[in-house]
Design a protein around this motif. Structure first.
Motif, PDB file in Angstrom:
ATOM      1  N   ILE A 106      14.224  15.993   5.819  1.00  0.00           N
ATOM      2  CA  ILE A 106      14.397  14.702   5.148  1.00  0.00           C
ATOM      3  C   ILE A 106      13.179  13.851   5.481  1.00  0.00           C
ATOM      4  O   ILE A 106      12.803  13.702   6.655  1.00  0.00           O
ATOM      5  N   CYS A 107      12.543  13.318   4.434  1.00  0.00           N
ATOM      6  CA  CYS A 107      11.308  12.542   4.608  1.00  0.00           C
ATOM      7  C   CYS A 107      11.411  11.209   3.879  1.00  0.00           C
ATOM      8  O   CYS A 107      12.257  11.026   2.997  1.00  0.00           O
ATOM      9  N   ALA A 108      10.547  10.299   4.260  1.00  0.00           N
ATOM     10  CA  ALA A 108      10.436   9.000   3.600  1.00  0.00           C
ATOM     11  C   ALA A 108       9.072   8.900   2.937  1.00  0.00           C
ATOM     12  O   ALA A 108       8.048   9.199   3.563  1.00  0.00           O
ATOM     13  N   LEU A 109       9.063   8.487   1.672  1.00  0.00           N
ATOM     14  CA  LEU A 109       7.821   8.307   0.928  1.00  0.00           C
ATOM     15  C   LEU A 109       7.465   6.832   0.867  1.00  0.00           C
ATOM     16  O   LEU A 109       8.287   5.999   0.472  1.00  0.00           O
ATOM     17  N   ASP A 110       6.240   6.505   1.256  1.00  0.00           N
ATOM     18  CA  ASP A 110       5.727   5.143   1.124  1.00  0.00           C
ATOM     19  C   ASP A 110       5.048   5.044  -0.242  1.00  0.00           C
ATOM     20  O   ASP A 110       3.970   5.618  -0.438  1.00  0.00           O
ATOM     21  N   PRO A 111       5.638   4.328  -1.202  1.00  0.00           N
ATOM     22  CA  PRO A 111       5.049   4.296  -2.547  1.00  0.00           C
ATOM     23  C   PRO A 111       3.716   3.565  -2.596  1.00  0.00           C
ATOM     24  O   PRO A 111       2.930   3.772  -3.524  1.00  0.00           O
ATOM     25  N   ALA A 112       3.443   2.722  -1.613  1.00  0.00           N
ATOM     26  CA  ALA A 112       2.176   1.980  -1.604  1.00  0.00           C
ATOM     27  C   ALA A 112       1.006   2.868  -1.198  1.00  0.00           C
ATOM     28  O   ALA A 112      -0.093   2.761  -1.752  1.00  0.00           O
ATOM     29  N   THR A 113       1.234   3.759  -0.243  1.00  0.00           N
ATOM     30  CA  THR A 113       0.147   4.606   0.261  1.00  0.00           C
ATOM     31  C   THR A 113       0.242   6.042  -0.221  1.00  0.00           C
ATOM     32  O   THR A 113      -0.735   6.790  -0.118  1.00  0.00           O
ATOM     33  N   GLY A 114       1.411   6.444  -0.707  1.00  0.00           N
ATOM     34  CA  GLY A 114       1.612   7.842  -1.070  1.00  0.00           C
ATOM     35  C   GLY A 114       1.751   8.738   0.137  1.00  0.00           C
ATOM     36  O   GLY A 114       1.586   9.951   0.041  1.00  0.00           O
ATOM     37  N   GLY A 115       2.092   8.153   1.295  1.00  0.00           N
ATOM     38  CA  GLY A 115       2.282   8.932   2.507  1.00  0.00           C
ATOM     39  C   GLY A 115       3.717   9.411   2.645  1.00  0.00           C
ATOM     40  O   GLY A 115       4.654   8.696   2.293  1.00  0.00           O
ATOM     41  N   LEU A 116       3.889  10.620   3.174  1.00  0.00           N
ATOM     42  CA  LEU A 116       5.208  11.219   3.361  1.00  0.00           C
ATOM     43  C   LEU A 116       5.437  11.402   4.858  1.00  0.00           C
ATOM     44  O   LEU A 116       4.662  12.094   5.532  1.00  0.00           O
ATOM     45  N   THR A 117       6.512  10.785   5.375  1.00  0.00           N
ATOM     46  CA  THR A 117       6.778  10.794   6.814  1.00  0.00           C
ATOM     47  C   THR A 117       8.084  11.518   7.110  1.00  0.00           C
ATOM     48  O   THR A 117       9.122  11.159   6.536  1.00  0.00           O
ATOM     49  N   PRO A 118       8.086  12.523   8.003  1.00  0.00           N
ATOM     50  CA  PRO A 118       9.335  13.185   8.371  1.00  0.00           C
ATOM     51  C   PRO A 118      10.314  12.208   9.022  1.00  0.00           C
ATOM     52  O   PRO A 118       9.934  11.392   9.861  1.00  0.00           O
ATOM     53  N   HIS A 119      11.565  12.298   8.623  1.00  0.00           N
ATOM     54  CA  HIS A 119      12.620  11.432   9.163  1.00  0.00           C
ATOM     55  C   HIS A 119      13.623  12.232   9.986  1.00  0.00           C
ATOM     56  O   HIS A 119      14.129  11.754  11.000  1.00  0.00           O
TER      57      HIS A 119
END
Length: 349
Positions: free
Chosen positions: A174-187
């Motif tokens: 499960i990850c979170a996407l930052d729409p401003a940077t296009g970064g994907l962070t594992p949650h």
């Protein structure tokens, strides 16, 4: 017969196995029958497709399941898809799945085990990746699980999270996407039974349960989904075949009915569609029966927009076969077939 509500279907295929790229078919509104209208071969192995919108018009997206991998986008305003520029590299190998969320295109890269994030331009064309999220780990199968193999990536029904199904590590990330940077962070990560080889998952329409399909061990793992916390919790594992069965069975695609009462699973090897009944909450599933898929090696299984028909992309027999669904029992009844070389997926739009 019910009206499908669909005008066209787009069928992805493996050009490396004789496919013709993306085949376009007209859909009969009364019977659901497909009639080929043409094909476009602008990128090799467009094995999975997704539909989006840009500047008020529909845009079709396709993976190019190659080494290295790429994605392609197509304008759908004409009779056949028109490429929106050249394919764009995803910085990963053999992408098998893609999805759209929050202004970005995401790909699951089976060969490299990573997930790529590509921003979209105003006209819908994908740009160079803003992030590529790698993975680590393995599973007990010495042939298929020596390394991560991302097989599916999709947003959850709330749109808050991105889920990645990894066949090689027996897990869903499960990850979170930052729409401003296009970064994907594992949650977080949900571990499944070792050797399951999770391939795809499908959400219940209520959004509180998901069904994870095992490819290496033919099972459906029923999970609770907490969209607030971003937590996927396995609660039951349902075998698709009796214990001790030695059948060559490699499930490929789960589909949940619009009313949440039925789950259908395409199974390669046995070349069948398993029919499962779901309880009122969606937390319990039981196998009811199975029917022939109408061909060989059903790689994908999809509902039409009305939810009254199933379409199986039978890769090795070279056809897309459709089924009328009994609304009460969920039983699929074969209604027709369209020859398509090496089909891999079907998308309505």
């Amino acid at each position: 017969m019910a009206d499908t509500g669909a005008g066209r279907a787009f069928i992805g295929s493996f050009t490396s196995a004789g496919g013709r790229g993306i085949v376009v078919a007209e859909v009969d509104p009364g019977t659901g029958a497909l009639t080929e209208a043409g094909a476009v071969d602008a990128a090799p192995n467009p094995s999975y497709l997704a539909l989006g919108q840009a500047e008020g018009r529909p845009v079709l997206y396709a993976v190019s399941e190659t080494l290295p991998g790429a994605v392609a986008a197509y304008d759908l305003t004409g009779p056949l898809p028109r490429p929106l520029g050249a394919p764009v590299a995803v910085r990963g190998d053999e992408p098998t799945h893609l999805a759209l969320t929050r202004g970005h295109l995401l790909t699951a890269n089976y060969g490299s085990g990573s997930v790529s994030v590509l921003p979209l331009a105003a006209d819908g064309a994908p740009q160079a990746p803003s992030d590529v999220l790698p993975n680590e780990g393995s599973g007990p199968d010495p042939e298929r699980q020596l390394a991560p193999h991302a097989h599916q990536v999709l947003p959850d029904p709330s749109g808050r999270w991105v889920l990645g199904v990894d066949l090689g590590t027996d897990a869903v990330r499960i990850c979170a996407l930052d729409p401003a940077t296009g970064g994907l962070t594992p949650h977080g990560q949900t571990a499944l039974s070792p050797g399951t080889g999770p391939r795809h998952l499908a959400f219940h329409p209520a959004g509180r349960h998901a069904y994870v399909l095992g490819e290496l061990r033919p099972t459906v793992t029923v999970c609770r989904w907490d969209a607030t916390a971003g937590v996927l919790e396995p609660v039951a594992e349902v075998p698709l075949f009796p214990e001790g069965s030695e059948l060559p069975a490699f499930p490929s695609a789960p589909v949940v009915s619009r009313d949440g009462r039925h789950l259908w699973v395409a199974v390669r090897g046995t070349d069948t569609i398993a029919v499962l009944a779901l309880d009122a909450d969606g937390e319990r599933a039981r196998v009811v029966t199975s029917v022939p898929c109408g061909g060989a090696w059903p790689r994908d299984l999809v509902l039409d927009p009305s939810g009254t028909r199933l379409y199986a992309a039978n890769e090795r027999s070279g056809d897309v076969t459709w089924f009328d669904l009994d609304g009460e029992s969920g039983l699929p009844r074969r209604a027709g077939s369209l020859p398509v070389p090496a089909p891999s997926t079907v998308l309505f739009g």
